[in-house]
Scaffold this active site. Structure first.
Site, PDB file in Angstrom:
ATOM      1  N   CYS A   1      14.147   0.248  11.899  1.00  0.00           N
ATOM      2  CA  CYS A   1      13.790   1.179  12.578  1.00  0.00           C
ATOM      3  C   CYS A   1      12.349   1.736  12.060  1.00  0.00           C
ATOM      4  O   CYS A   1      12.377   2.454  11.347  1.00  0.00           O
ATOM      5  CB  CYS A   1      14.798   2.381  12.823  1.00  0.00           C
TER       6      CYS A   1
ATOM      7  N   CYS B   1       0.894  -1.277  -0.073  1.00  0.00           N
ATOM      8  CA  CYS B   1      -0.050   0.004  -0.049  1.00  0.00           C
ATOM      9  C   CYS B   1       0.925   1.261   0.056  1.00  0.00           C
ATOM     10  O   CYS B   1       0.397   2.487   0.065  1.00  0.00           O
ATOM     11  CB  CYS B   1      -0.916  -0.061   1.176  1.00  0.00           C
TER      12      CYS B   1
END
Length: 208
Positions: free
Chosen positions: A197, A177
């Site tokens: 991260c 997406c």
């Protein structure tokens, strides 16, 4: 049109933040903010004042229109920016659609324990198994590897070069997406040596 795309994302994020000021039950993490408390990052993304309660960043399926949740999870590429803004909280939208960054140590999933799967908050695709999560001390959820597909090599992560803020980094996005997730660095533990991260606001956690 490509050069106008990012400003439009910023405008949508700003509209989302302002809308939260007059809708007390929506976008709860910034519903006590005033316009003066909204700020722009150097990259142009808007970050509202974050709530002291991380519970606001839970799975959209727990509070959003079920038909919108279904569309996001079955046909995410057909979602409009207004629909993403309706589905997500202000912080989730700012991070995933506006390439923003939450403050460290504030995310719901930074300290999430237990066995399960971390998924994309937008389309709910599998991203990171909990077995790969580790304490990096950074203040953001960190993983040393991703959920692999059946072939055992590819995953649901797209990697792009990011030269913002005068730094050379590798941005990671949801391949399904196009949601911004965070960045990956070459300072993680064995066996990969990688540290993904990731913004907590970009994640759902499906506990097993």
């Amino acid at each position: 049109m490509a050069r106008f795309r990012y400003p439009l994302v910023v405008l949508n994020s700003y509209r989302t933040s302002l809308r939260s000021l007059t809708r007390p039950n929506h976008y709860q993490q910034i519903n006590t903010a005033s316009p003066k408390q909204l700020r722009f990052t150097l990259g142009g993304s808007i970050l509202g004042r974050m709530s002291s309660s991380a519970s606001n960043e839970k799975d959209p399926a727990e509070r959003a229109d079920p038909s919108l949740v279904k569309k996001a999870r079955e046909s995410p590429k057909d979602m409009t920016e207004d629909e993403w803004a309706e589905l997500l909280t202000g912080m989730q939208y700012s991070v995933t659609r506006g390439h923003g960054t939450e403050r460290p140590w504030t995310g719901l999933h930074n300290d999430t324990k237990g066995k399960g799967m971390f998924k994309c908050v937008c389309c709910n695709v599998d991203l990171f198994p909990s077995d790969y999560k580790f304490e990096s001390g950074s203040g953001w959820p960190s993983f040393y590897d991703t959920q692999k597909l059946e072939c055992g090599k590819s995953d649901n992560i797209e990697r792009k070069s990011d030269g913002s803020f005068g730094m050379r980094r590798t941005e990671v996005l949801c391949k399904r997406c196009n949601a911004h997730l965070g960045h990956v660095f070459n300072d993680g533990p064995a066996p990969t040596g990688l540290r993904y991260c990731i913004n907590s606001a970009a994640l759902n956690f499906d506990k097993q």
